[in-house]
Design a protein around this motif. Sequence first.
Motif, PDB file in Angstrom:
ATOM      1  N   LEU A   7       0.833  -1.195   0.000  1.00  0.00           N
ATOM      2  CA  LEU A   7       0.000   0.000   0.000  1.00  0.00           C
ATOM      3  C   LEU A   7       0.869   1.246   0.000  1.00  0.00           C
ATOM      4  O   LEU A   7       0.583   2.214  -0.702  1.00  0.00           O
ATOM      5  CB  LEU A   7      -0.909  -0.004   1.233  1.00  0.00           C
ATOM      6  N   ARG A   8       1.941   1.232   0.788  1.00  0.00           N
ATOM      7  CA  ARG A   8       2.830   2.380   0.827  1.00  0.00           C
ATOM      8  C   ARG A   8       3.425   2.647  -0.549  1.00  0.00           C
ATOM      9  O   ARG A   8       3.437   3.793  -1.017  1.00  0.00           O
ATOM     10  CB  ARG A   8       3.954   2.139   1.837  1.00  0.00           C
ATOM     11  N   LYS A   9       3.886   1.597  -1.234  1.00  0.00           N
ATOM     12  CA  LYS A   9       4.465   1.779  -2.554  1.00  0.00           C
ATOM     13  C   LYS A   9       3.448   2.322  -3.546  1.00  0.00           C
ATOM     14  O   LYS A   9       3.749   3.169  -4.377  1.00  0.00           O
ATOM     15  CB  LYS A   9       5.027   0.450  -3.063  1.00  0.00           C
ATOM     16  N   THR A  10       2.211   1.842  -3.455  1.00  0.00           N
ATOM     17  CA  THR A  10       1.158   2.314  -4.350  1.00  0.00           C
ATOM     18  C   THR A  10       0.891   3.794  -4.160  1.00  0.00           C
ATOM     19  O   THR A  10       0.800   4.564  -5.119  1.00  0.00           O
ATOM     20  CB  THR A  10      -0.145   1.521  -4.117  1.00  0.00           C
ATOM     21  N   LEU A  11       0.771   4.233  -2.888  1.00  0.00           N
ATOM     22  CA  LEU A  11       0.465   5.627  -2.602  1.00  0.00           C
ATOM     23  C   LEU A  11       1.617   6.549  -2.978  1.00  0.00           C
ATOM     24  O   LEU A  11       1.413   7.625  -3.550  1.00  0.00           O
ATOM     25  CB  LEU A  11       0.116   5.788  -1.123  1.00  0.00           C
ATOM     26  N   PHE A  64      -1.995  17.603  -3.147  1.00  0.00           N
ATOM     27  CA  PHE A  64      -1.779  17.915  -4.547  1.00  0.00           C
ATOM     28  C   PHE A  64      -2.910  17.310  -5.374  1.00  0.00           C
ATOM     29  O   PHE A  64      -3.110  16.095  -5.372  1.00  0.00           O
ATOM     30  CB  PHE A  64      -0.430  17.370  -5.008  1.00  0.00           C
ATOM     31  N   GLY A  65      -3.644  18.153  -6.068  1.00  0.00           N
ATOM     32  CA  GLY A  65      -4.791  17.680  -6.815  1.00  0.00           C
ATOM     33  C   GLY A  65      -4.418  16.991  -8.107  1.00  0.00           C
ATOM     34  O   GLY A  65      -3.570  17.467  -8.870  1.00  0.00           O
ATOM     35  N   ILE A  66      -5.037  15.855  -8.353  1.00  0.00           N
ATOM     36  CA  ILE A  66      -4.924  15.173  -9.636  1.00  0.00           C
ATOM     37  C   ILE A  66      -6.050  15.649 -10.551  1.00  0.00           C
ATOM     38  O   ILE A  66      -5.845  15.958 -11.726  1.00  0.00           O
ATOM     39  CB  ILE A  66      -4.993  13.645  -9.454  1.00  0.00           C
ATOM     40  N   THR A  67      -7.249  15.702 -10.003  1.00  0.00           N
ATOM     41  CA  THR A  67      -8.410  16.292 -10.651  1.00  0.00           C
ATOM     42  C   THR A  67      -9.093  17.171  -9.621  1.00  0.00           C
ATOM     43  O   THR A  67      -8.606  17.327  -8.497  1.00  0.00           O
ATOM     44  CB  THR A  67      -9.398  15.214 -11.147  1.00  0.00           C
ATOM     45  N   ASP A  68     -10.243  17.741  -9.943  1.00  0.00           N
ATOM     46  CA  ASP A  68     -10.974  18.542  -8.967  1.00  0.00           C
ATOM     47  C   ASP A  68     -11.447  17.706  -7.786  1.00  0.00           C
ATOM     48  O   ASP A  68     -11.686  18.232  -6.700  1.00  0.00           O
ATOM     49  CB  ASP A  68     -12.190  19.211  -9.630  1.00  0.00           C
ATOM     50  N   SER A  69     -11.586  16.400  -7.982  1.00  0.00           N
ATOM     51  CA  SER A  69     -12.117  15.541  -6.931  1.00  0.00           C
ATOM     52  C   SER A  69     -11.072  14.674  -6.248  1.00  0.00           C
ATOM     53  O   SER A  69     -11.219  14.321  -5.084  1.00  0.00           O
ATOM     54  CB  SER A  69     -13.226  14.631  -7.492  1.00  0.00           C
ATOM     55  N   ILE A  70     -10.027  14.304  -6.938  1.00  0.00           N
ATOM     56  CA  ILE A  70      -9.046  13.351  -6.411  1.00  0.00           C
ATOM     57  C   ILE A  70      -7.730  14.063  -6.126  1.00  0.00           C
ATOM     58  O   ILE A  70      -7.258  14.873  -6.931  1.00  0.00           O
ATOM     59  CB  ILE A  70      -8.819  12.191  -7.400  1.00  0.00           C
ATOM     60  N   PHE A  71      -7.133  13.757  -4.971  1.00  0.00           N
ATOM     61  CA  PHE A  71      -5.862  14.363  -4.603  1.00  0.00           C
ATOM     62  C   PHE A  71      -4.975  13.346  -3.896  1.00  0.00           C
ATOM     63  O   PHE A  71      -5.446  12.326  -3.383  1.00  0.00           O
ATOM     64  CB  PHE A  71      -6.074  15.589  -3.709  1.00  0.00           C
ATOM     65  N   VAL A  72      -3.682  13.621  -3.892  1.00  0.00           N
ATOM     66  CA  VAL A  72      -2.726  12.831  -3.118  1.00  0.00           C
ATOM     67  C   VAL A  72      -2.161  13.742  -2.036  1.00  0.00           C
ATOM     68  O   VAL A  72      -2.156  14.978  -2.164  1.00  0.00           O
ATOM     69  CB  VAL A  72      -1.588  12.255  -3.983  1.00  0.00           C
ATOM     70  N   SER A  73      -1.702  13.146  -0.943  1.00  0.00           N
ATOM     71  CA  SER A  73      -1.146  13.917   0.163  1.00  0.00           C
ATOM     72  C   SER A  73       0.146  13.277   0.651  1.00  0.00           C
ATOM     73  O   SER A  73       0.389  12.081   0.436  1.00  0.00           O
ATOM     74  CB  SER A  73      -2.157  14.012   1.314  1.00  0.00           C
ATOM     75  N   GLY A  74       0.950  14.076   1.317  1.00  0.00           N
ATOM     76  CA  GLY A  74       2.194  13.570   1.889  1.00  0.00           C
ATOM     77  C   GLY A  74       2.587  14.404   3.094  1.00  0.00           C
ATOM     78  O   GLY A  74       2.205  15.574   3.216  1.00  0.00           O
ATOM     79  N   VAL A 106      11.548  11.352  17.250  1.00  0.00           N
ATOM     80  CA  VAL A 106      10.451  10.651  16.576  1.00  0.00           C
ATOM     81  C   VAL A 106      10.247  11.250  15.190  1.00  0.00           C
ATOM     82  O   VAL A 106      10.092  12.469  15.050  1.00  0.00           O
ATOM     83  CB  VAL A 106       9.137  10.744  17.380  1.00  0.00           C
ATOM     84  N   GLU A 107      10.247  10.390  14.166  1.00  0.00           N
ATOM     85  CA  GLU A 107       9.966  10.808  12.796  1.00  0.00           C
ATOM     86  C   GLU A 107       8.684  10.144  12.327  1.00  0.00           C
ATOM     87  O   GLU A 107       8.418   8.984  12.654  1.00  0.00           O
ATOM     88  CB  GLU A 107      11.112  10.426  11.865  1.00  0.00           C
ATOM     89  N   GLN A 108       7.903  10.888  11.566  1.00  0.00           N
ATOM     90  CA  GLN A 108       6.624  10.379  11.080  1.00  0.00           C
ATOM     91  C   GLN A 108       6.507  10.624   9.576  1.00  0.00           C
ATOM     92  O   GLN A 108       6.816  11.723   9.097  1.00  0.00           O
ATOM     93  CB  GLN A 108       5.484  11.072  11.823  1.00  0.00           C
ATOM     94  N   TYR A 109       6.069   9.586   8.865  1.00  0.00           N
ATOM     95  CA  TYR A 109       5.889   9.669   7.414  1.00  0.00           C
ATOM     96  C   TYR A 109       4.440   9.311   7.079  1.00  0.00           C
ATOM     97  O   TYR A 109       3.895   8.352   7.617  1.00  0.00           O
ATOM     98  CB  TYR A 109       6.805   8.674   6.689  1.00  0.00           C
ATOM     99  N   ARG A 110       3.852  10.084   6.169  1.00  0.00           N
ATOM    100  CA  ARG A 110       2.496   9.768   5.725  1.00  0.00           C
ATOM    101  C   ARG A 110       2.390   9.997   4.214  1.00  0.00           C
ATOM    102  O   ARG A 110       2.982  10.938   3.675  1.00  0.00           O
ATOM    103  CB  ARG A 110       1.455  10.625   6.449  1.00  0.00           C
ATOM    104  N   ALA A 111       1.613   9.159   3.562  1.00  0.00           N
ATOM    105  CA  ALA A 111       1.308   9.330   2.140  1.00  0.00           C
ATOM    106  C   ALA A 111      -0.111   8.839   1.921  1.00  0.00           C
ATOM    107  O   ALA A 111      -0.477   7.752   2.374  1.00  0.00           O
ATOM    108  CB  ALA A 111       2.282   8.536   1.271  1.00  0.00           C
ATOM    109  N   GLY A 112      -0.929   9.642   1.256  1.00  0.00           N
ATOM    110  CA  GLY A 112      -2.343   9.295   1.161  1.00  0.00           C
ATOM    111  C   GLY A 112      -2.964   9.596  -0.184  1.00  0.00           C
ATOM    112  O   GLY A 112      -2.395  10.285  -1.042  1.00  0.00           O
ATOM    113  N   LEU A 113      -4.172   9.078  -0.338  1.00  0.00           N
ATOM    114  CA  LEU A 113      -4.994   9.303  -1.525  1.00  0.00           C
ATOM    115  C   LEU A 113      -6.380   9.703  -1.037  1.00  0.00           C
ATOM    116  O   LEU A 113      -6.964   9.028  -0.174  1.00  0.00           O
ATOM    117  CB  LEU A 113      -5.076   8.027  -2.371  1.00  0.00           C
ATOM    118  N   GLY A 114      -6.910  10.840  -1.560  1.00  0.00           N
ATOM    119  CA  GLY A 114      -8.171  11.355  -1.050  1.00  0.00           C
ATOM    120  C   GLY A 114      -9.155  11.728  -2.137  1.00  0.00           C
ATOM    121  O   GLY A 114      -8.823  11.769  -3.333  1.00  0.00           O
TER     122      GLY A 114
END
Length: 234
Positions: A7-11, A64-74, A106-114
């Motif tokens: 999942l991490r690699k996909t995001l 970061f928006g891919i379209t008006d509805s779909i975005f990725v985050s980090g 403490v280090e924290q990493y996040r990557a998402g799809l919204g």
Amino acid sequence: MQTVKQLRKTLLCAALCAAPLTAAQAAADLDLYYTPYAQIKLKDSGGNELDFDEGDGYGAKGKFGITDSIFVSGEYEKNEYDDITINGTPIIPGGPGPLLNVDQRVEQYRAGLGFNVPTTPFYVLGEYVGIESKTRVDNGTTASESDTDKSEGWGAHLGAKGKVLNDYLTLNAEVGYLDVGNADGLEALAGFAVNLSKHVGLFADYRYTSLTANNDSDVDVRLGEARVGARISF
């Protein structure tokens, strides 16, 4: 079903592929920030508490928006905690001999799809969450660090974001569920941004995470952090 690493690699792949397209297709926000306050509390079933206080650090996050509805985050964040106590007593009490300095990093990493819900201020977000921590001991002459403790998992969030006061102020709030390592629980975030211009603003937010271990350790974990910084929109 994908594993956490898959999942991490996909995001992350989605975020990299989308980055060149965001400027042309949809809006993007990049936040660079300082964490003036951060705290971690661990409490077991016997009432014993391990506290990491006086934490501060820095980080960067963006959508970061891919379209008006779909975005990725980090997001990347690193905090250091100088005051470590057990039941209110310093983990290494002062006394004769060399003065030891102990801190937790403490280090924290996040990557998402919204997904932005059309014609509403609401959005949903699924993300990979990775947390790494280590302890550093310095006696004034030499310093040593523990092995890195790593936890991975995922989060699901429902949020709302909108502009008020003639677009000079942006308000946002988010609530979600996290499952990281051997613990899970709720997370909430609230914040605002003052929009100085179309592309630049100042923001502040506070995130609180409450997790309970789902193994035999029976430990509750509470994380709180306040963040302030600059927002670049494009």
